[in-house]
Design a protein around this motif. Structure first.
Motif, PDB file in Angstrom:
ATOM      1  N   PHE A 133       0.829  -1.222   0.000  1.00  0.00           N
ATOM      2  CA  PHE A 133       0.000   0.000   0.000  1.00  0.00           C
ATOM      3  C   PHE A 133       0.858   1.265   0.000  1.00  0.00           C
ATOM      4  CE2 PHE A 133       0.430  -1.319   4.416  1.00  0.00           C
ATOM      5  CZ  PHE A 133       0.876  -0.167   5.012  1.00  0.00           C
ATOM      6  N   SER A 134       2.119   1.147   0.452  1.00  0.00           N
ATOM      7  CA  SER A 134       3.006   2.329   0.420  1.00  0.00           C
ATOM      8  C   SER A 134       3.204   2.814  -1.020  1.00  0.00           C
ATOM      9  CB  SER A 134       4.363   2.009   1.058  1.00  0.00           C
ATOM     10  OG  SER A 134       4.925   0.866   0.442  1.00  0.00           O
ATOM     11  N   THR A 135       3.130   1.881  -1.964  1.00  0.00           N
ATOM     12  CA  THR A 135       3.319   2.275  -3.370  1.00  0.00           C
ATOM     13  C   THR A 135       2.190   3.205  -3.835  1.00  0.00           C
ATOM     14  OG1 THR A 135       4.475   0.190  -3.755  1.00  0.00           O
ATOM     15  CG2 THR A 135       3.709   1.369  -5.712  1.00  0.00           C
ATOM     16  N   ILE A 136       1.021   3.100  -3.215  1.00  0.00           N
ATOM     17  CA  ILE A 136      -0.086   4.000  -3.592  1.00  0.00           C
ATOM     18  C   ILE A 136       0.309   5.446  -3.291  1.00  0.00           C
ATOM     19  CG2 ILE A 136      -2.498   4.624  -3.170  1.00  0.00           C
ATOM     20  CD1 ILE A 136      -2.921   1.637  -2.412  1.00  0.00           C
ATOM     21  N   LEU A 137       0.930   5.648  -2.120  1.00  0.00           N
ATOM     22  CA  LEU A 137       1.350   7.013  -1.772  1.00  0.00           C
ATOM     23  C   LEU A 137       2.363   7.521  -2.789  1.00  0.00           C
ATOM     24  CD1 LEU A 137       1.944   6.597   2.086  1.00  0.00           C
ATOM     25  CD2 LEU A 137      -0.172   7.138   0.897  1.00  0.00           C
ATOM     26  N   MET A 138       3.267   6.628  -3.206  1.00  0.00           N
ATOM     27  CA  MET A 138       4.353   7.018  -4.118  1.00  0.00           C
ATOM     28  C   MET A 138       3.837   7.393  -5.511  1.00  0.00           C
ATOM     29  SD  MET A 138       7.003   6.837  -2.319  1.00  0.00           S
ATOM     30  CE  MET A 138       7.386   6.252  -0.667  1.00  0.00           C
ATOM     31  N   LEU A 139       2.670   6.863  -5.876  1.00  0.00           N
ATOM     32  CA  LEU A 139       2.163   7.118  -7.225  1.00  0.00           C
ATOM     33  C   LEU A 139       0.982   8.092  -7.212  1.00  0.00           C
ATOM     34  CD1 LEU A 139       2.390   3.469  -8.645  1.00  0.00           C
ATOM     35  CD2 LEU A 139       4.035   5.338  -8.890  1.00  0.00           C
ATOM     36  N   ALA A 140       0.036   7.868  -6.319  1.00  0.00           N
ATOM     37  CA  ALA A 140      -1.174   8.702  -6.351  1.00  0.00           C
ATOM     38  C   ALA A 140      -0.894  10.114  -5.839  1.00  0.00           C
ATOM     39  CB  ALA A 140      -2.287   8.038  -5.537  1.00  0.00           C
ATOM     40  N   VAL A 141       0.044  10.263  -4.905  1.00  0.00           N
ATOM     41  CA  VAL A 141       0.336  11.625  -4.402  1.00  0.00           C
ATOM     42  C   VAL A 141       0.887  12.509  -5.526  1.00  0.00           C
ATOM     43  CG1 VAL A 141       1.870  12.954  -2.876  1.00  0.00           C
ATOM     44  CG2 VAL A 141       0.508  11.066  -1.943  1.00  0.00           C
ATOM     45  N   PRO A 142       1.950  12.097  -6.232  1.00  0.00           N
ATOM     46  CA  PRO A 142       2.401  12.984  -7.333  1.00  0.00           C
ATOM     47  C   PRO A 142       1.376  13.098  -8.457  1.00  0.00           C
ATOM     48  CG  PRO A 142       3.770  10.988  -7.210  1.00  0.00           C
ATOM     49  CD  PRO A 142       2.907  11.006  -5.996  1.00  0.00           C
ATOM     50  N   ALA A 143       0.589  12.033  -8.697  1.00  0.00           N
ATOM     51  CA  ALA A 143      -0.441  12.131  -9.754  1.00  0.00           C
ATOM     52  C   ALA A 143      -1.441  13.233  -9.404  1.00  0.00           C
ATOM     53  CB  ALA A 143      -1.157  10.792  -9.930  1.00  0.00           C
ATOM     54  N   THR A 144      -1.810  13.315  -8.141  1.00  0.00           N
ATOM     55  CA  THR A 144      -2.776  14.325  -7.704  1.00  0.00           C
ATOM     56  C   THR A 144      -2.155  15.721  -7.749  1.00  0.00           C
ATOM     57  OG1 THR A 144      -3.674  12.644  -6.254  1.00  0.00           O
ATOM     58  CG2 THR A 144      -4.403  14.861  -5.835  1.00  0.00           C
ATOM     59  N   ILE A 145      -0.909  15.823  -7.294  1.00  0.00           N
ATOM     60  CA  ILE A 145      -0.246  17.142  -7.333  1.00  0.00           C
ATOM     61  C   ILE A 145      -0.125  17.616  -8.779  1.00  0.00           C
ATOM     62  CG2 ILE A 145       1.939  18.372  -6.878  1.00  0.00           C
ATOM     63  CD1 ILE A 145       2.329  16.487  -4.458  1.00  0.00           C
ATOM     64  N   ALA A 146       0.165  16.675  -9.692  1.00  0.00           N
ATOM     65  CA  ALA A 146       0.313  17.051 -11.108  1.00  0.00           C
ATOM     66  C   ALA A 146      -1.020  17.493 -11.703  1.00  0.00           C
ATOM     67  CB  ALA A 146       0.874  15.869 -11.901  1.00  0.00           C
ATOM     68  N   GLY A 147      -2.124  16.987 -11.147  1.00  0.00           N
ATOM     69  CA  GLY A 147      -3.449  17.356 -11.662  1.00  0.00           C
ATOM     70  C   GLY A 147      -4.051  16.314 -12.604  1.00  0.00           C
ATOM     71  N   CYS A 148      -3.563  15.069 -12.554  1.00  0.00           N
ATOM     72  CA  CYS A 148      -4.142  14.006 -13.400  1.00  0.00           C
ATOM     73  C   CYS A 148      -5.614  13.842 -13.021  1.00  0.00           C
ATOM     74  CB  CYS A 148      -3.407  12.680 -13.187  1.00  0.00           C
ATOM     75  SG  CYS A 148      -1.645  12.791 -13.558  1.00  0.00           S
ATOM     76  N   LYS A 149      -6.474  13.713 -14.042  1.00  0.00           N
ATOM     77  CA  LYS A 149      -7.921  13.694 -13.777  1.00  0.00           C
ATOM     78  C   LYS A 149      -8.427  12.293 -13.430  1.00  0.00           C
ATOM     79  CE  LYS A 149      -9.286  17.908 -14.234  1.00  0.00           C
ATOM     80  NZ  LYS A 149      -8.137  18.291 -13.401  1.00  0.00           N
ATOM     81  N   GLU A 150      -7.999  11.308 -14.207  1.00  0.00           N
ATOM     82  CA  GLU A 150      -8.496   9.951 -13.993  1.00  0.00           C
ATOM     83  C   GLU A 150      -7.340   9.090 -13.486  1.00  0.00           C
ATOM     84  OE1 GLU A 150     -10.733   8.559 -17.327  1.00  0.00           O
ATOM     85  OE2 GLU A 150     -11.310   6.728 -16.293  1.00  0.00           O
ATOM     86  N   ILE A 151      -7.473   8.574 -12.270  1.00  0.00           N
ATOM     87  CA  ILE A 151      -6.399   7.774 -11.673  1.00  0.00           C
ATOM     88  C   ILE A 151      -6.964   6.386 -11.375  1.00  0.00           C
ATOM     89  CG2 ILE A 151      -4.703   7.634  -9.808  1.00  0.00           C
ATOM     90  CD1 ILE A 151      -5.020  10.654  -9.374  1.00  0.00           C
ATOM     91  N   VAL A 152      -6.566   5.414 -12.206  1.00  0.00           N
ATOM     92  CA  VAL A 152      -7.087   4.052 -12.085  1.00  0.00           C
ATOM     93  C   VAL A 152      -6.041   3.201 -11.380  1.00  0.00           C
ATOM     94  CG1 VAL A 152      -7.889   2.051 -13.393  1.00  0.00           C
ATOM     95  CG2 VAL A 152      -8.246   4.351 -14.294  1.00  0.00           C
ATOM     96  N   LEU A 153      -6.476   2.373 -10.437  1.00  0.00           N
ATOM     97  CA  LEU A 153      -5.525   1.540  -9.699  1.00  0.00           C
ATOM     98  C   LEU A 153      -5.875   0.072  -9.906  1.00  0.00           C
ATOM     99  CD1 LEU A 153      -4.552   2.128  -5.961  1.00  0.00           C
ATOM    100  CD2 LEU A 153      -5.099  -0.155  -6.799  1.00  0.00           C
ATOM    101  N   CYS A 154      -4.900  -0.745 -10.222  1.00  0.00           N
ATOM    102  CA  CYS A 154      -5.096  -2.202 -10.314  1.00  0.00           C
ATOM    103  C   CYS A 154      -4.142  -2.881  -9.342  1.00  0.00           C
ATOM    104  CB  CYS A 154      -4.768  -2.713 -11.722  1.00  0.00           C
ATOM    105  SG  CYS A 154      -5.954  -2.215 -12.965  1.00  0.00           S
ATOM    106  N   SER A 155      -4.661  -3.895  -8.645  1.00  0.00           N
ATOM    107  CA  SER A 155      -3.839  -4.665  -7.713  1.00  0.00           C
ATOM    108  C   SER A 155      -4.440  -6.067  -7.599  1.00  0.00           C
ATOM    109  CB  SER A 155      -3.840  -3.957  -6.351  1.00  0.00           C
ATOM    110  OG  SER A 155      -2.908  -4.538  -5.482  1.00  0.00           O
ATOM    111  N   PRO A 156      -3.594  -7.095  -7.480  1.00  0.00           N
ATOM    112  CA  PRO A 156      -4.153  -8.459  -7.483  1.00  0.00           C
ATOM    113  C   PRO A 156      -4.936  -8.786  -6.212  1.00  0.00           C
ATOM    114  CG  PRO A 156      -1.769  -8.525  -7.178  1.00  0.00           C
ATOM    115  CD  PRO A 156      -2.124  -7.092  -7.419  1.00  0.00           C
TER     116      PRO A 156
END
Ligand SMILES: NC(=O)c1ccc[n+]([C@@H]2O[C@H](COP(=O)([O-])OP(=O)(O)OC[C@H]3O[C@@H](n4cnc5c(N)ncnc54)[C@H](O)[C@@H]3O)[C@@H](O)[C@H]2O)c1
Ligand SMILES: N[C@H](CO)Cc1c[nH]c[nH+]1
Ligand SMILES: [Zn+2]
Length: 427
Positions: A133-156
């Motif tokens: 779950f730490s990887t979510i912080l590493m990816l979704a935090v900069p995605a949100t700061i950048a302003g990405c509109k659609e953020i899709v997450l896949c995990s097994p």
């Protein structure tokens, strides 16, 4: 761990070989799954989830109710830890914002560069043997700061068809717009083509095992961008007698426990520290819950003695480690001369785990020697640089003649005409 003394430069490639499979070993399987997903969507995602994750799923999309339920399953202490890590990651990635660059290259010719977010991004969160779950912080935090509109997450999904509550909690906290229970090659194919459940994305981010990493590389054939090949974790430590053998061993084991195909390496100009770390690794390994995994990674790992610092840094740059810990008296020599590394950790009190979770740097990093040409994930990974220009009458008169001459020399008359017409209109 294999001990190697003063390997000859000619042997470095062999000595530094990674224990992972190559793209060639896996691409046949990946291509097959990609073609199936492209033609048949969700049904194929479910077929491979059954085959590889041993679970049959009716619905792959995580519901609001599942997210709500997860909130009460995560302890308050863990929530606070996640919030602290998120805050440090936000601070470090916010600071990476840059101003627009504007220059008048010639009188009347103004050029500028601005960054715009990638609108649709896909995040892969590993979950095969540990729910990262730490990887979510590493990816979704900069995605949100950048302003990405659609953020899709896949995990097994796990064997019960669920995602770990901490994954759902962190994803919700970080503004992920859609969470899908699917992993491995099939998840990457789903984000590449889009299916009934997974929206097609423009860029796929995130680490994973060798199947995920090769699938991301294949995805680029279909026009999707990727952050980088971020496969099985690796760590190289350079240490001398000023290092604590126990600390070094704990760092090596921290990356060895990720997976059987992880690799950890100690490079040293001190035979004493090599022997001490070897002993410590054996002792600490025994108490690890993931001892069986770490043991196999340790079997692929090396303790390398070299005579001098120059040989050490040359060998390290040749390897290009994902993580590089510098624990030596003359740390500046190593810091100044590091050319190829994903992320560098300096001194006895900087464990690699700090960067994995909470110091603020990003832990999604290039492995398998790709640190020679790729950066780790950072704010710019979620942005595109666009250039703009505005030329006025004076400007076109200043550069028009040069454009005409160059266009003519390339044999491109229409290019020349586009300038000539304008110049003539000003006469
Ligand atoms: N480089 C980085 O930045 C970084 C960061 C975090 C983790 N990692 C690495 O991520 C990896 C996580 O691996 P994981 O396995 O735990 O989780 P994962 O989510 O990457 O992979 C699990 C999926 O692999 C697929 N799979 C498993 N065996 C397969 C097979 N034989 N054939 C085809 N598909 C198969 C399954 O679909 C499964 O869902 C580790 O290697 C870790 O070192 C790297
Ligand atoms: N060390 C991994 C990157 O190679 C990231 C990670 C997540 N959780 C723990 N570690
Ligand atoms: Zn780690």
């Amino acid at each position: 761990m294999n001990k190697i003394y003063n390997p000859k430069r000619a042997d470095w490639t062999d000595v530094l070989k990674r224990p992972t499979q190559t793209v060639a070993d896996i691409e046949g399987l990946v291509n097959g799954i990609f073609e199936e997903v492209r033609s048949n969507g969700d049904g194929i995602l479910k077929k491979y989830t059954k085959q590889f994750d041993k679970v049959v799923l009716e619905n792959m999309l995580v519901s609001e109710a599942e997210i709500e339920a997860a909130k009460s399953l995560v302890s308050n202490d863990l929530k606070e830890a996640i919030k602290l890590a998120k805050s440090n990651i936000e601070v470090f990635h916010e600071a990476q914002k840059t101003d627009r660059v504007e220059v008048e290259t010639a009188p009347g010719v103004t050029c500028w560069q601005e960054k715009r977010p990638i609108q649709k991004v896909g995040l892969y969160i590993p979950g095969g043997t540990a729910p990262l779950f730490s990887t979510i912080l590493m990816l979704a935090v900069p995605a949100t700061i950048a302003g990405c509109k659609e953020i899709v997450l896949c995990s097994p999904p796990d064997k019960e068809g669920k995602l770990n509550p901490a994954i759902l909690y962190a994803a919700n906290l970080c503004g992920v717009t859609k969470i899908v229970k699917v992993g491995g090659i099939q998840a990457i194919a789903g984000m590449t083509f889009g299916t009934e459940t997974i929206p097609q994305v423009y860029k796929i981010f995130g680490p994973g095992n060798q199947y995920v990493t090769v699938a991301k590389q294949i995805a680029t054939k279909y026009g999707v961008a990727i952050d980088m090949p971020a496969g099985p974790s690796e760590l190289l430590v350079v240490a001398d007698d000023s290092a604590s053998a126990a600390f070094v061993a704990s760092d090596l084991l921290s990356q060895a426990e990720h997976g059987v195909d992880s690799q950890v390496i100690l490079v040293s100009t001190s035979k004493a520290i090599i022997d001490a770390v070897e002993k410590e690794v054996a002792v600490q390994l025994e108490d690890l819950p993931r001892k069986e995994i770490a043991k196999q990674a340790i079997a692929n790992s090396k303790l390398i003695y070299v005579d001098n610092d120059q040989d050490a840094i040359d060998l390290i740059n040749e390897y290009g480690p994902e993580h590089f810990i510098v624990c030596v008296e003359n740390e500046d020599f190593y810091i100044d001369n590091t050319q190829n590394a994903g992320s560098v950790f300096i001194g006895n009190y900087t464990p690699e785990s700090a960067g994995d979770y909470a110091s603020g740097t990003n832990h999604t990093l290039p492995t398998n020697g790709y640190a020679k040409q790729y950066s780790g994930v950072n704010l710019d990974s979620f942005l595109k640089s666009m250039t703009f220009q505005k030329i006025n009458e004076e400007g076109i008169q200043n550069i028009g003649k040069a454009i005409e001459l160059m266009a003519e020399a390339e044999g491109l008359q229409a290019h020349k005409n586009a300038v000539t017409l304008r110049l003539n209109s000003l006469k």
